[in-house]
Design a protein around this motif. Structure first.
Motif: not given
Length: 282
Positions: A31-44
């Motif tokens: 169980r993990t929390g994440y925060s990020h200012l992300a650029p547009p992306y796609q991931v497999r």
């Protein structure tokens, strides 16, 4: 509260974690929390052998699309549950601020805590409201308003512990069969599983699929794949030895399984795979 929250940074990604509550450890893998200012992306995305619940407190994903299947995908989706999978998918994110709690269930933990047949979630990305009902929206709002990751983890743990008392008990025979399969990374013949639990093979398949989400045979494929993928991620390996060590017939069998489950050859996956944490929610 069980232990202190730890926060790590990798580039712009902040990752918050805390040891699982002792009563939840049999049912959760993490169980993990994440925060990020992300650029547009796609991931497999590839099969993990887990059921994933994501609680999205910021920007939703644009879509999740299964590779090799027709149609545009899920459309815009925020908080969701991803069932057990035996095929890859693309996840597309429009970019922007992300704040997510990712909960990884064992399949039988999901059966207990989500209280529905796991076969209903197989290869599906389902809106959280459709799984938890009206409490989903309330939970996400309360998590977003909570001050700090410790308060968020406390709140989420309390909700899961309350559900633990209401959920269905997995059949002991299914628990035993899953424990054998997972402990051997899928390298257990299905006939042996049936003998071990004292059920006919057909009855084992029906009950196992209801509570795990995949048949025993498909679960074994996913577990073998997961082990091989973990070893690949550790650095260069001899593929023939990898195949033999992970229970594949030969290197050709290893390659076929990677194409089916990940959409990539082992060699390409070793160099092209993007860390799952970069997908944050899914």
């Amino acid at each position: 509260m069980d232990g202190e929250v730890t926060v790590s940074r990798a580039g712009g990604l902040r990752r918050a974690g805390r040891p699982l509550h002792p009563a939840l450890r049999p049912y959760l893998c993490g169980r993990t929390g994440y925060s990020h200012l992300a650029p547009p992306y796609q991931v497999r995305l590839v099969p993990t052998g887990h059921v994933i619940m994501t609680l999205s407190l910021a920007e939703p994903f644009s879509q999740v699309r299964r590779l090799g299947t027709p149609g545009p995908g899920t459309g815009r989706i925020g908080s969701a549950v991803v069932g057990m999978e035996d095929r890859p998918a693309w996840c597309v994110h429009p970019g922007g601020p992300q704040e997510v709690i990712r909960v990884e269930f064992t399949p039988l933990g999901a059966y207990r805590l989500l209280a529905l047949p796991m076969r209903e979630l197989t290869n599906q990305v389902v809106d959280l409201d459709d799984v938890l009902g009206p409490e989903a929206g309330v939970l996400v709002e309360r998590l977003a308003a909570a001050r700090g990751w410790a308060a968020r983890f406390d709140l989420l743990d309390a909700v899961l512990l309350a559900r633990l008392g209401r959920g269905p008990e997995p059949a002991p025979e299914v628990e035993h069969a899953w424990r054998l399969l997972a402990g051997a990374d899928g390298a257990v013949p299905i006939a042996r599983l049936a003998d071990e639990v004292g059920w006919s093979r057909g009855y084992l398949v029906r009950r196992f699929t209801e509570q795990v989400g995949l048949t025993p045979k498909t679960s074994a494929r996913v577990l073998r794949f997961r082990r091989a993928a973990q070893l690949l991620a550790g650095g260069p390996v001899d593929l023939a030895r990898l195949a033999a060590g992970c229970g594949f017939y030969d290197q050709a069998h290893l390659t076929r399984e990677f194409r089916a489950l990940a959409g990539l050859t082992p060699g390409r996956m070793a160099t092209a795979a993007r860390p799952v944490e970069e997908a944050l929610a899914l």
